[in-house]
Scaffold this motif. Sequence first.
Motif, PDB file in Angstrom:
ATOM      1  N   GLU A 104       0.834  -1.202   0.000  1.00  0.00           N
ATOM      2  CA  GLU A 104       0.000   0.000   0.000  1.00  0.00           C
ATOM      3  C   GLU A 104       0.870   1.255   0.000  1.00  0.00           C
ATOM      4  OE1 GLU A 104      -2.979  -0.315  -0.490  1.00  0.00           O
ATOM      5  OE2 GLU A 104      -3.852  -2.020   0.541  1.00  0.00           O
TER       6      GLU A 104
ATOM      7  N   GLU B 259      -7.301  -5.664  -4.387  1.00  0.00           N
ATOM      8  CA  GLU B 259      -7.804  -4.414  -3.803  1.00  0.00           C
ATOM      9  C   GLU B 259      -7.488  -3.209  -4.698  1.00  0.00           C
ATOM     10  OE1 GLU B 259      -4.082  -5.583  -1.430  1.00  0.00           O
ATOM     11  OE2 GLU B 259      -5.760  -6.550  -2.436  1.00  0.00           O
ATOM     12  N   HIS B 260      -6.457  -3.327  -5.530  1.00  0.00           N
ATOM     13  CA  HIS B 260      -6.163  -2.274  -6.501  1.00  0.00           C
ATOM     14  C   HIS B 260      -7.115  -2.408  -7.699  1.00  0.00           C
ATOM     15  CE1 HIS B 260      -1.757  -1.696  -4.947  1.00  0.00           C
ATOM     16  NE2 HIS B 260      -2.664  -1.611  -4.006  1.00  0.00           N
TER      17      HIS B 260
ATOM     18  N   ARG C 103      -4.733   3.436  -3.792  1.00  0.00           N
ATOM     19  CA  ARG C 103      -4.929   2.179  -4.534  1.00  0.00           C
ATOM     20  C   ARG C 103      -5.246   2.452  -5.999  1.00  0.00           C
ATOM     21  NH1 ARG C 103      -8.590  -1.247  -0.182  1.00  0.00           N
ATOM     22  NH2 ARG C 103      -6.849  -1.907   1.135  1.00  0.00           N
TER      23      ARG C 103
END
Lengths: 84, 221
Positions: free
Chosen positions: B115, B155-156, B187
């Motif tokens: 992250e 999650e990206h 992200r």
Amino acid sequence: MRSMQCKHVWEQVSGYIDGTVSPELRQEIERHLAHCRYCSAVLDSTRNLLVLVGDARTFEVPVGFGERLHKRLQQSMDALEAGE
Amino acid sequence: MDQQGGMEAAGAAAEHSAREAAIIARILGGERELFHELIRPYERGLYLAAYGMLQQQEDAEDVAQEAVIKAFKALASFRGESKFSTWLMSITLNEARGRLRKHAGEQLDFLSDSEEEGDYTPSVLADWRYIPSEELERQELRRQLQQAMAKIPPEHREMIILRDVRGMTTAEAAEAAGCSEALAKVRLHRARMAMQKLLAPQLAPRQTGLLGWLNRKAGGR
């Protein structure tokens, strides 16, 4: 005035495209872009990427998807009602 | 958007939410069949989000179906604090994540799941291929996009799907994904840059080549 470094421009590409960077930063980025063909190309290709993923024709829904979805939903609703 | 335009859009959105709230109240009151109409405007988006996450048609369809069934069962818990569409999307993403976890170990080989704002070097815009048929271009592009999407962390990937495919605002996307707006922005940036790097050879702003038809359509942007 010393121009921004390329690396700093890349860190801001997303915000620059979305229009969320400050007016000062936007000006700085634009001054850099005016003489840096490399960063201009990075910006153009990122914009192209967004045009592409946002194009309705890029991702298609399979034929009959809606019918199958509502059929299964109805079965589930009927089963729930029968079980109540 | 000017101020008046913004107010009109906000008014239309509030009216839409009120209409949906009224339908939800009727469904909860016993008119269950109305649920079909409630979800109809969003079902395509749910499938596309699931597909974007899973890259697999059957799984994506199953996830979208499971999500609407779960939404129906949980409808009484929808409090209207978020948009109904955002709530529905968050259920779909949860389903898709569950499916991804099931497949974990099979194919999870992402570029990076950090992250942090790491070092990023964009791809050098080099060669490109010329394919004359636009239909072929689209198929080829779709395949390449899917391959690139599969390589970035889920999650990206979610952020690209919510913001750039579905056109949600950052706030809505953050809510659907269950993260802060600040994290959503990080992200999204990382997702776009990773995709740029993977696809840059095809994304060069030329008038011919894989993206020629898109560039022409977009007025050479």
